[in-house]
Write a protein that holds these residues in place. Structure first.
Motif: not given
Length: 319
Positions: A144-161, A272-280
């Motif tokens: 969780l401590h990694w998810l909190l800051p890192m998810h902000h880095k990919v939001l711009v690449y995602l659909s609003p949904e 979500l952890r793997y979705w995020l890591s692969r998006l990164l």
């Protein structure tokens, strides 16, 4: 070809001279892998795997050596590192940290059957039971401590949904896991996908690639396994494979009441952890080498399936 640092036969023959492993007969680069250079080494005595570490911190490698030694001593099907005549396993070769392992038998199961799933659950339950007493420590780098800051880095690449789904999930996980839950701790594999297991027929020949190993919630490790081994292409859980893994796992280490309560949320968090890591890897931090990254879509589908359908009932433990 995932050999980033080529080696000559002379280099490997000189390296082998430190070990009681025989003389070099053949050397073959292994095309699989995304981070390290791997070679199959055949000597006149045995078959080995030589790994050169291309990334990460050298200071972390003793943790992995000690962990594999520990699990090997406890009769887990893992590749215990080969130590040289001085008792040292970790060396340098071609300027890179290097480890030598026995080559374990078998192939990766693309579509694991129920017997193979049961064998995996038994081995993971055994590993988690003994890993609670392993003295080494490495924080979970993808919790969780990694998810909190890192998810902000990919939001711009995602659909609003998808942005809303990711932000909502991280907020929910913070509420669910942010306080000190009484979840059993131990050493995790951290990446036990099907391509990190080897089978000879239905027999589990080995669990490999412990370089995401860390210390944390044992349930985190189990959720990673279920999201890969017991999930269909549409993201839905397969009840038979799910129960085969969890049944034999719990015969070794029954889940606690707190773990059973946290289970549905942990399945979601690891998806979500793997979705995020692969998006990164796709959008933010591409691999250092010319490799095709894993598709993030797989774990977006899994996360949506967990949100829509929840978790399956956990098998009960026979008293």
């Amino acid at each position: 070809m995932a050999v980033f640092t080529p080696l000559s036969e002379t280099q490997v023959a000189d390296f082998l001279a430190r070990f009681d492993a025989g003389s070099l007969v053949s050397l073959e680069g292994v095309p699989a892998g995304t981070e390290n250079s791997t070679f199959f080494v055949t000597t006149d005595q045995r078959q080995l795997v030589l790994t050169l570490f291309e990334q990460g911190e050298f200071g972390e490698l003793p943790f992995f050596v000690d962990l594999l030694d520990y699990l090997d001593e406890h009769r887990l099907p893992v590749p215990g590192p080969v130590h040289d005549r001085e008792g040292v396993a970790l060396h340098r070769l071609a300027g890179k940290p290097a480890l030598l392992f026995p080559r374990l038998p078998g192939k990766h199961p693309k579509s694991p059957n129920l017997v193979q799933c049961a064998a995996l659950g038994d081995a993971l339950g055994h590993m988690h039971k003994v890993s609670q007493h392993f003295p080494g420590h490495r924080p979970n780098p993808r919790d969780l401590h990694w998810l909190l800051p890192m998810h902000h880095k990919v939001l711009v690449y995602l659909s609003p949904e998808d942005q809303a789904m990711m932000k909502d999930e991280v907020e929910i996980y913070q509420d669910a896991f942010g306080s000190a839950l009484d979840l059993p701790q131990g050493t995790l594999h951290g990446d036990l996908f099907r391509d990190n297991a080897l089978y000879e027929g239905d027999r589990l020949g080995g669990i490999i690639d412990f370089y995401n190993g860390c210390t944390g919630d044992l349930l985190f490790d189990l959720a990673i396994v279920i999201n890969d081994w017991a999930t269909d292409n549409d993201g839905h859980l397969d009840a038979d494979r799910h129960d085969a893994i969890l049944g034999t796992y719990q015969a070794r280490r029954p889940l606690t009441a707190a773990e059973r309560e946290a289970w549905p949320m942990m399945l979601r968090m690891t998806a979500l952890r793997y979705w995020l890591s692969r998006l990164l890897v796709v959008y933010v931090d591409p691999p250092a080498h010319d490799l095709t990254p894993h598709d993030p879509e797989r774990f977006r589908i899994i996360l949506k399936a967990r949100l829509q359908h929840g978790a399956l009932a956990l098998p009960e433990v026979n008293a």
